[in-house]
Design an enzyme around this catalytic site. Structure first.
Site, PDB file in Angstrom:
ATOM      1  N   ASP A  10      -0.597   2.409  -6.579  1.00 43.83           N
ATOM      2  CA  ASP A  10       0.135   3.334  -7.271  1.00 43.83           C
ATOM      3  C   ASP A  10       1.180   2.332  -8.040  1.00 43.83           C
ATOM      4  OD1 ASP A  10       1.957   5.646  -7.677  1.00 43.83           O
ATOM      5  OD2 ASP A  10       3.199   4.676  -6.016  1.00 43.83           O
ATOM      6  N   ASP A  12       5.087   3.533  -9.330  1.00 43.19           N
ATOM      7  CA  ASP A  12       6.501   3.867  -8.768  1.00 43.19           C
ATOM      8  C   ASP A  12       6.542   3.931  -7.402  1.00 43.19           C
ATOM      9  OD1 ASP A  12       7.871   5.112 -11.546  1.00 43.19           O
ATOM     10  OD2 ASP A  12       5.932   5.302 -11.759  1.00 43.19           O
ATOM     11  N   ASP A 168       2.929   4.224  -1.640  1.00 47.05           N
ATOM     12  CA  ASP A 168       4.125   4.448  -0.994  1.00 47.05           C
ATOM     13  C   ASP A 168       4.451   6.128  -0.713  1.00 47.05           C
ATOM     14  OD1 ASP A 168       6.867   5.459  -2.994  1.00 47.05           O
ATOM     15  OD2 ASP A 168       4.921   5.002  -3.824  1.00 47.05           O
TER      16      ASP A 168
END
Length: 216
Positions: A10, A12, A168
């Protein structure tokens, strides 16, 4: 047991801390539309599911009539300012440099592909990735596993045995699980684990190299 051959990340909240620039562009958009602004913490909670969802959450249900204008204002402003304050998280550059020597690396994000590449280039980590898939690269975005299956097919890999998904956000864990990948949740980013159970949890990217080596 197959060896891990590819690692998908991922963007961001996993590789980059982009909240300041996202918040600035969201609030610029709201100000242009004469709507009340949000705190950076509020905007942080809106991130993770692509620009459309970000703008919808920022506008609120009472102002959906301004979605089209808001989207256009945001895209223009963010395109000019997406690298103003965005930085890599601790250990990201070093970890990617080492992993790229032995694994195929890719980015799988719900951020627009154009902005993603722009940021990766500005932060000088674009060369580590074989492929960058954004939220607008395919007809569907995470948590739909199409992106993982697309890269698996392109690279000739078995997602369930040879690919790892690192992120995250609950969306990252869900997309990995739906594709059959092993999943790694990185703490301290933007997202939350929610009720999904990742295979592994790490405190920062500094721990990823050791984890991957232990899987081999």
């Amino acid at each position: 047991m197959h060896k891990i051959k590819a690692i998908l990340f991922d963007l961001d909240g996993t590789l980059i801390d982009s909240v300041a620039d996202l918040a600035n562009s969201v609030n610029y958009t709201l100000a242009k539309l004469s709507l009340p602004l949000h705190t950076p913490e509020e905007i942080r909670s809106f991130v993770g599911d692509g620009v459309q969802q970000l703008i919808k959450r920022a506008l609120g249900s009472a102002h959906m009539d301004k979605l089209e204008d808001g989207f256009a204002i945001f895209m223009d402003h963010y395109g000019r300012h997406c690298t103003d304050n965005t930085v890599l998280y601790l250990g990201v550059a070093e970890t990617l440099a080492q992993l790229a020597e032995g694994y195929s690396l890719g980015v799988l994000t719900n951020k627009s592909q154009k902005f993603s590449v722009q940021i990766l280039q500005a932060l000088k980590i674009d060369s580590y990735f074989k492929e960058v898939l954004g939220g607008d690269s395919l007809p569907t975005k995470k948590p739909d596993p199409a992106g993982i299956f697309f890269l698996a097919g392109k690279w000739g890999l078995d997602p369930g045995a040879e690919m790892l998904m690192v992120g995250d956000h609950a969306t990252d864990i869900e997309v990995g699980q739906r594709a059959g990948c092993k999943t790694v949740f990185v703490e301290g980013g933007i997202g939350i684990k929610r009720r999904l159970n990742p295979d592994f949890i790490i405190g920062s990217m500094l721990e990823l190299l050791g984890l991957v080596e232990n899987l081999q």
